[in-house]
Design an enzyme around this catalytic site. Sequence first.
Site, mmCIF file in Angstrom:
data_model
loop_
_atom_site.group_PDB
_atom_site.id
_atom_site.type_symbol
_atom_site.label_atom_id
_atom_site.label_comp_id
_atom_site.label_asym_id
_atom_site.label_seq_id
_atom_site.Cartn_x
_atom_site.Cartn_y
_atom_site.Cartn_z
ATOM 1 N N THR A 90 0.864 -1.182 0.000
ATOM 2 C CA THR A 90 0.000 0.000 0.000
ATOM 3 C C THR A 90 0.903 1.236 0.000
ATOM 4 O OG1 THR A 90 -0.185 -0.326 2.396
ATOM 5 C CG2 THR A 90 -2.079 -0.965 1.056
ATOM 6 N N CYS A 265 7.194 1.287 5.406
ATOM 7 C CA CYS A 265 6.286 1.462 6.538
ATOM 8 C C CYS A 265 6.386 2.850 7.164
ATOM 9 C CB CYS A 265 6.560 0.395 7.608
ATOM 10 S SG CYS A 265 6.009 -1.248 7.156
ATOM 11 N N ARG A 336 12.978 -0.119 -1.374
ATOM 12 C CA ARG A 336 11.738 0.643 -1.493
ATOM 13 C C ARG A 336 11.775 1.895 -0.618
ATOM 14 N NH1 ARG A 336 7.356 -3.705 0.073
ATOM 15 N NH2 ARG A 336 9.029 -4.209 1.525
#
Length: 428
Positions: A90, A265, A336
Amino acid sequence: MHKIAVIGLGYVGLPLAVEFGKKYMTVGFDINQGRVDELNSGKDSTLEVEDADLKAVLASTEDFDNDGLYVTTNQDFLDSCNFYVVTVPTPTDKNNRPVLTPLKKASETVGRALKKGDYVVYESTVYPGATEEECIPVLEEVSGLKFNEDFFVGYSPERINPGDKKHTVTKILKVTSGSTPEAAKVIDTVYKSVITAGTYVAASLKVAEAAKVIENSQRDINIAFVNELSKIFNRMDIDTIEVLEAAGTKWNFLPFRPGLVGGHCIGVDPYYLAQKAQEVGYHPEIILAGRRLNDSMGHYVASEIVKLMIQKDIKVKGANVLMLGITFKENCPDIRNTKAIDVYRELEAYDLNVDLFDPWAKKDEVKHEYGINIENDESKITQKYDAVILTVAHKEFLDIDMKKFMKKEGVLYDVKSILPKAEVDGRL
């Protein structure tokens, strides 16, 4: 008997699928054929699962219907399952707005296989209410079934810490929840069967969603505070790490350190909460202030390095710089949302020639994601640099004599503050 399907086999999904595969017939589904082929060969490039553990639980789709893990891109294998776990990414877009497309696409995939009596559990990090507002309507539309009558939904936030071999999936207490009290019990029982650390049943889906998103938001704000301290103390010629060590002698002082805050995150989740807060009419000041400060650290590090070079009379334009590390954290191949790239881009903006060395990152992934070339082999680094920057504290770097990469009057900057203070010219 539960037949499990895990949708998405990345850092979160694969470790969970392996554990489920030890006790249940488990389908590991991913749309990336390359990833599926890799896993079926017994290799995990994320390094979250040991190859031996993966091979031990892998099963062939030709022998389908027995316990074990069946890894596939074929959606037909999902039809036999009755307990679906969604673990897709997400992310946020370039404007830091939540991107729920992967979650909705995964919901469509599950919806095509959904049957009466089935359960769907979401683990992907979202804002409170997203499961009910965005995912369940997709499940109902695609399946033609009625929520909480024909099928039931849960939310169990992932807590995987990439690269952490101590806090693995079974050793982290799992928060679970269900759309009805009965569904919550079933979902909790399934997780409890593989999570040795135990479970905690949240009061609702929204409570579980909110719990996840504030875990990382809290950490983000705490790191932002010490990053701001680092900027302040640097102007006062005070070493931040020495201050933190002194303050840390108090029993209730929180041991956070300054640094680059990236990854999938901590660098993303606060924006999910902020977006929802703004939708309900509240402008979150502390959360967004923490994000702005942490997002600025790459530019700050680059400017500090340039200042040190000027102080040593090193010509900045055209100087050669070596960056050690491009992944978002140490001892992990995950690139990422790495903030090391911000340091790289800012140094380039000063017309510096920047080389990158990282033994953990994959060359093709870095090239594809950021359009830059990196070196994995230390022996290939033969020139001397005007500045060397330790951006990621990989274990391989701890034993390297940084001076061998540097010119005699070069600058050594330690972003992670792990090198002896006397050996570096600057650190956060």
